[in-house]
Design an enzyme around this catalytic site. Structure first.
Site, PDB file in Angstrom:
ATOM      1  N   GLU A 163       0.818  -1.222   0.000  1.00  0.00           N
ATOM      2  CA  GLU A 163       0.000   0.000   0.000  1.00  0.00           C
ATOM      3  C   GLU A 163       0.843   1.260   0.000  1.00  0.00           C
ATOM      4  O   GLU A 163       2.010   1.259   0.347  1.00  0.00           O
ATOM      5  CB  GLU A 163      -0.928   0.030   1.207  1.00  0.00           C
ATOM      6  CG  GLU A 163      -0.297  -0.319   2.549  1.00  0.00           C
ATOM      7  CD  GLU A 163       0.925   0.434   2.938  1.00  0.00           C
ATOM      8  OE1 GLU A 163       0.895   1.689   2.843  1.00  0.00           O
ATOM      9  OE2 GLU A 163       1.930  -0.195   3.329  1.00  0.00           O
ATOM     10  N   GLU A 306       4.392  -0.434   1.031  1.00  0.00           N
ATOM     11  CA  GLU A 306       4.461  -0.741  -0.411  1.00  0.00           C
ATOM     12  C   GLU A 306       4.456  -2.242  -0.683  1.00  0.00           C
ATOM     13  O   GLU A 306       4.509  -2.658  -1.837  1.00  0.00           O
ATOM     14  CB  GLU A 306       5.734  -0.159  -1.062  1.00  0.00           C
ATOM     15  CG  GLU A 306       5.887   1.341  -0.972  1.00  0.00           C
ATOM     16  CD  GLU A 306       7.139   1.855  -1.683  1.00  0.00           C
ATOM     17  OE1 GLU A 306       7.879   1.062  -2.297  1.00  0.00           O
ATOM     18  OE2 GLU A 306       7.368   3.073  -1.615  1.00  0.00           O
TER      19      GLU A 306
END
Lengths: 339, 339
Positions: A163, A306
């Site tokens: 994310e 991420e």
């Protein structure tokens, strides 16, 4: 295979009804493991990983050929409260960076031989500030869950969800505080790097948000709607789809695990297809992993998100599976066993 | 570049005189790290690894393209004392397994994209039983060191050395006990899996061997000759050559680190080019890593040897270097920094 996610009840029943790992493949893999040219147990956790993976793939000698990394991005109204060291514009800038191959996750996905997809979720429409209103309506929650649900490649044999979203450690801390109780400070960390004053403010925002939405609860979908974010819901949707499809998942850091915790609240077996890739430096992550009952593969002080820690762990799982499926047995190699 | 290893003094002076990491490249890599599109420090240990690697390669933006894994095999006269759960014939059988691609290290080297070489050192001529005589003469030691010294590909950009040798955890425990003192039991573990009685016997053999050769000493080469083995000496020779050539090394488990400890005894900076790949389940390894001042990247309960834990860690270092050299800077990506 994957039903259309027409409403929130479809998610609940899919999680409750999904098959577990294949017992026959698990047993066959255990038997094979005992015949490989090494002293019993000498590959440690790699042996457990390979047997677990074999069970979920229904294959005594599996290979990992098509890992998928999906990065979801969303914006958070709670940034109005000044909870992040970075301005919210960074979310859209980092999405461009993902699309151009310049972020850490791009390098790590490539090293792991993984396909990488990026989904930006209505970045110009942040969720509501959860200290004032529910972050998302049920319709908005369903929409975000569907994006994750439909983003999983049914042909993938391993999934990592990552994310990007300025403000999302605040949202994840609120999710944990709502699901697991304790004090807001237990779950609130420095995120991308707030100072002491910022951490104090952030902790108060988490406490206020959870109190406003009714305190501790085991309603995972309500927590996701009221305190989550679009990218967090999409991660949950993708991990749920992987559960239905029998695709193993490597969990990433604090935010990914907060999304996972909402699924576990919906169905206690919802994360049986998932292992923990790493323990993040974000202060609440160790306790969150303990609540999920997961032992991390790596602990390298990462706190980027991420999907980076999970992507790094793909290589560990690949190594485990390669040993399991590629090694010779004692009989094949003509090697003597222990006395 | 690499001098001919004509005698033991050549090794001593090569270790003492070798250049350290390139300060200019280290500083340039540190500066680059501060500009990459991530919050400061968010990649944790990956950042330190990449900067360390850049310094040793003299390159601000290095790549890892040619890792080499070398497995050395030797036989140990001390197996006459019954210190292993496996018969000594297994050493030659496992060498055939390495050559046919059937061992764990074959799978892990392939996953890491590494070249793998195997050197069997006079398997039909075990070292002497060190409870009765020095394991090797100085000439035998030099011969084994030379095999390792000459086995390193000067074009390699990363080195892992592994081993196979029934009896060699006994030898490694004796090396540690001689170099670092303490009690024999502090350094003696179950190896491939001896039972309680076997561990008791093995501990006594280690104590007897070290006492016979004069107790604690800081003479690394004498320890290697009297208590080591051909494969352990070859590992030391290869790691020393890598130090001279500026090729970074990932240390494997207990036996590899015992070989490394002999080099550190010869020159305190001998292992500056080395990082610890993993912490083994062999009981003395955690303390040995502490004596070497190295923090392991992985701790997955492996206790196989062969270079397996270090080979698994190649992917971590590759990920670190790929992030460092492949990521965009804030300026390149048009991403805003922290407030």
């Amino acid at each position: 295979m994957l039903p259309d996610l027409i409403d929130l009840n479809t998610l609940r029943s899919a999680l409750a009804d999904s098959a577990t790992a294949d017992a026959t493949a698990t047993q066959a893999a255990q038997a094979r493991n005992g015949q490989l040219t090494k002293p019993p147990g000498a590959l440690g956790r790699l042996e457990d990983l390979a047997i677990w993976y074999a069970g979920w793939r229904g294959d005594e000698k599996p290979r990992i050929a098509k890992p998928q990394v999906i990065v979801f991005a969303g914006n958070h109204g709670v940034t109005d409260q000044g909870v992040s060291a970075f301005p919210p514009e960074v979310t859209v800038q980092m999405v461009a960076n993902f699309q151009h191959g310049g972020a850490a996750i791009n390098q790590l996905a490539a090293e792991a031989g993984a396909r990488m997809d990026v989904h930006a979720l209505e970045l110009d429409r942040p969720t509501a500030d959860f200290t004032r209103a529910p972050a998302m309506s049920d319709a908005e929650l369903l929409s975000a869950l569907r994006i994750g649900w439909n983003a999983v490649d049914p042909e993938a044999d391993l999934l990592v969800v990552g994310e990007m979203g300025i403000g999302n450690t605040t949202s994840a801390a609120a999710i944990c505080h709502a699901l697991f109780g304790g004090a807001a400070a237990d779950w609130t960390g420095r995120g991308t790097g707030v100072d002491d004053a910022g951490l104090h403010l952030k902790t108060r925002v988490v406490a206020d948000g959870v109190a406003r939405h009714g305190g501790q609860t085991d309603d995972g979908l309500r927590v996701l709607a009221h305190l989550g974010g679009r990218e967090i819901a999409a991660m949950a949707g993708a991990m749920a789809a992987a559960r239905v499809l029998g695709i193993p998942v490597i969990l990433d850091g604090f935010i990914c695990c907060a999304a996972a915790a909402c699924l576990q609240a919906i169905a206690p077996t919802a994360l049986d297809h998932a292992i923990a890739g790493h323990q993040s430096a974000e202060s609440g992550h160790a306790e969150l992993l303990a609540r999920l009952g997961k032992q991390p593969l790596l602990a390298l002080n990462l706190r980027l998100g991420e999907g980076s820690g999970a992507a790094l762990a793909i290589s560990i799982l690949k190594g485990a599976v390669a040993c399991h499926s590629g090694m010779a047995t004692f009989a094949e190699a003509g090697v003597a066993g222990a006395d």
